[in-house]
Structures are given as structure tokens and as C-alpha cells.
Design a protein around this motif. Structure first.
Motif, PDB file in Angstrom:
ATOM      1  N   GLU A  13      56.649  45.138  75.022  1.00 30.69           N
ATOM      2  CA  GLU A  13      56.204  46.479  74.652  1.00 30.69           C
ATOM      3  C   GLU A  13      56.737  47.528  75.621  1.00 30.69           C
ATOM      4  N   VAL A  14      56.674  47.210  76.921  1.00 35.70           N
ATOM      5  CA  VAL A  14      57.076  48.189  77.921  1.00 35.70           C
ATOM      6  C   VAL A  14      58.594  48.339  77.957  1.00 35.70           C
ATOM      7  N   ILE A  15      59.328  47.269  77.656  1.00 35.94           N
ATOM      8  CA  ILE A  15      60.784  47.383  77.541  1.00 35.94           C
ATOM      9  C   ILE A  15      61.123  48.406  76.464  1.00 35.94           C
ATOM     10  N   VAL A  16      60.471  48.280  75.316  1.00 41.03           N
ATOM     11  CA  VAL A  16      60.702  49.219  74.218  1.00 41.03           C
ATOM     12  C   VAL A  16      60.379  50.636  74.658  1.00 41.03           C
ATOM     13  N   GLN A  17      59.240  50.817  75.314  1.00 40.93           N
ATOM     14  CA  GLN A  17      58.822  52.150  75.751  1.00 40.93           C
ATOM     15  C   GLN A  17      59.807  52.744  76.751  1.00 40.93           C
ATOM     16  N   CYS A  47      61.468  37.457  81.608  1.00 44.28           N
ATOM     17  CA  CYS A  47      62.263  36.370  81.046  1.00 44.28           C
ATOM     18  C   CYS A  47      63.126  36.902  79.893  1.00 44.28           C
ATOM     19  N   ARG A  48      64.156  36.146  79.547  1.00 45.37           N
ATOM     20  CA  ARG A  48      65.075  36.579  78.495  1.00 45.37           C
ATOM     21  C   ARG A  48      64.402  36.603  77.131  1.00 45.37           C
ATOM     22  N   ALA A  49      63.379  35.759  76.930  1.00 47.13           N
ATOM     23  CA  ALA A  49      62.655  35.762  75.651  1.00 47.13           C
ATOM     24  C   ALA A  49      61.995  37.117  75.409  1.00 47.13           C
ATOM     25  N   SER A  50      61.488  37.741  76.465  1.00 53.12           N
ATOM     26  CA  SER A  50      60.857  39.061  76.331  1.00 53.12           C
ATOM     27  C   SER A  50      61.886  40.112  75.949  1.00 53.12           C
ATOM     28  N   VAL A  51      63.085  39.992  76.508  1.00 54.44           N
ATOM     29  CA  VAL A  51      64.160  40.928  76.157  1.00 54.44           C
ATOM     30  C   VAL A  51      64.542  40.757  74.693  1.00 54.44           C
ATOM     31  N   ALA A  57      62.362  44.159  68.024  1.00 54.81           N
ATOM     32  CA  ALA A  57      61.482  45.280  67.670  1.00 54.81           C
ATOM     33  C   ALA A  57      62.275  46.572  67.554  1.00 54.81           C
ATOM     34  N   LEU A  58      63.158  46.825  68.501  1.00 54.41           N
ATOM     35  CA  LEU A  58      63.962  48.049  68.481  1.00 54.41           C
ATOM     36  C   LEU A  58      64.919  48.073  67.291  1.00 54.41           C
ATOM     37  N   THR A  59      65.386  46.900  66.895  1.00 60.68           N
ATOM     38  CA  THR A  59      66.259  46.816  65.718  1.00 60.68           C
ATOM     39  C   THR A  59      65.467  47.177  64.461  1.00 60.68           C
TER      40      THR A  59
END
Length: 244
Positions: A13-17, A47-51, A57-59
Motif C-alpha cells: 500500500e505504501v509503495i503505491v502511495q 521483499c520483492r513479493a511486496s513490490v 495494483a498500479l497497473t
């Protein structure tokens, strides 16, 4: 580009934000290529799974295009405001019932995998109550489907992933519409759906993510089979009417 290291519990979620914020600030521009999955995991400290989860999600939200062997790029035309949600909503409206099943497989299997390790006791209790209502309403098809919907939305909540919960909320209205079309179907797999729902709940209580995913996959396969039966029946009736 500079990103803050984040808490693993809410990493995707925070990566997206943070990526959305970088777009707003102009640090990322339309057409820019994002760092590789490995580089992103190091930059965010996750971890790479979170990325990968954030990238999916961004896609879906209309921010990214991913090209095999080339990487992920920001779209030339980026969504603004609530445009991402509106576009996803339009996609759901345009897709057919089998498209919806494909999306549910992606989201709900991920939801139960997360719920197996993240769910709070009160959230597991809500899942159990939904299964209990499914048991009590098995002879009332309309009430059973409402209880089943509560079961699925409670699983999304138990994932403790805000993006996934929002996507499931959008799917919920389509799920209700589709189920109304199947109220008159002769072969309804109520008992089998109920049994797999029980097994999903039991797997979550045991903290067994692998078993929970397997049982949810089977639960959705039963729903998919029901939809395919109805669609196939409609096609057969249509062909018969044309040949008459």
C-alpha cells in the motif's frame, strides 16, 4: 528518486502511495521507467513479493504498463483524482462474468494468503459468522448468496491490505448482479460452496496460508462452474431459437 523505507505489514500500500506522491511532485513523469523489481525492493526495504503486489495494483489503477523483458513504465496518460477508480469501475462493468471470476481468483486467493498471517481475532470471528449464516440460509438461495458475499468481503478485510479491500468493494456490486442471474439455475452447488467456505475458515484459524489458498481456489472454481453452466445453457437456448 528517493523513497522512505517502510513497515512490511503495509508495504505494498505504501509503495503505491509513495509512487503516486512522486508523480504529483514531478519526481516521476509519464513514460519514465521504474527501477527493477530487485532495485525497488532494496530502495523500499521490502521483499520483492511486496513490490510485485504494488506493481499489479498500479497497473490495475492505470498508472503502469509492464512489458515482458523490458520492465515497468509509467503510462504517458496518467490518471488523476478518482479517475483510477472510475476506470477500474468501467472495466468491471464492461467485463463479462468469466472476466470477473479471473479477477476474483487473483484478488481473493491473495486475500486469504494474507489473512492467514495477518488477520486479527475479531476479523476471523467475522469470517466465521458469515460461514454460519451460509449454513443457516442454505435453503434460501437469495439469503445464501448475501451471506456468501459477506464471507468474501470479510476475507478481504482480514487481509489487512487497504488496496485489496478497495478493489474487493468494487467487485462486490458486480458479484451481487451476477448472482441475481443465477437464482433460477437448476444446478446450484450450495453444499459444496458451503463446505469449501468452512475449510477456508478452518485453514485461517490454523494459520495455514497454503491450505487456505487451495480451499479458496476450489470455492471459486465451483462458482466459475456454475456461471459456465448458465452461460452455456443460454447459448444453447439462443442457438435453438435461431434454428427454430
Amino acid at each position: 528518486m528517493k523513497f522512505k523505507k517502510i513497515n512490511r505489514t503495509t508495504s505494498s500500500e505504501v509503495i503505491v502511495q509513495q509512487i503516486q506522491e512522486s508523480v504529483k511532485k514531478g519526481d516521476l513523469r509519464p513514460g519514465d521507467k521504474l527501477p527493477s523489481e530487485r532495485e525497488m525492493s532494496e530502495m523500499f526495504g521490502v521483499c520483492r513479493a511486496s513490490v510485485r503486489e504494488a506493481s499489479r495494483a498500479l497497473t490495475l489503477m492505470g498508472y503502469l504498463e509492464v512489458f515482458q523483458g523490458k520492465g515497468a513504465y509509467l503510462k504517458e496518460q496518467l490518471p488523476s483524482g478518482d479517475d483510477a477508480v472510475e476506470r477500474l469501475d468501467r472495466a468491471l462493468a464492461a467485463g463479462d462474468s468469466l472476466d470477473l471470476i479471473d479477477m476474483r481468483n487473483l484478488l481473493e486467493c491473495k486475500a486469504v494468503a494474507l489473512a492467514a498471517t495477518r488477520a486479527l481475532p475479531r476479523q476471523l470471528a467475522r469470517v466465521g459468522k458469515a460461514v454460519g449464516r451460509m449454513e443457516k440460509t442454505r435453503l434460501d438461495r437469495k439469503a445464501f448468496y448475501q451471506a456468501d458475499l459477506d464471507f468474501h468481503t470479510s476475507l478481504a478485510e482480514a487481509s489487512n491490505n487497504e488496496i485489496l479491500k478497495e478493489m474487493m468493494a468494487l467487485l462486490a456490486s458486480r458479484m451481487v448482479e451476477d448472482r441475481q442471474d443465477f437464482l433460477g439455475a437448476e444446478e446450484i452447488r450450495v453444499e459444496a460452496c458451503l463446505n469449501t467456505a468452512r475449510q477456508v475458515h478452518e485453514s485461517l484459524l490454523a494459520g495455514d496460508a497454503q491450505a487456505a489458498v487451495a480451499r479458496m481456489s476450489e470455492h471459486l472454481r465451483l462458482v466459475s462452474g456454475e456461471i459456465e453452466d448458465v452461460v452455456q445453457g443460454s447459448m444453447t437456448q439462443s442457438k435453438s431459437a435461431r434454428s427454430a
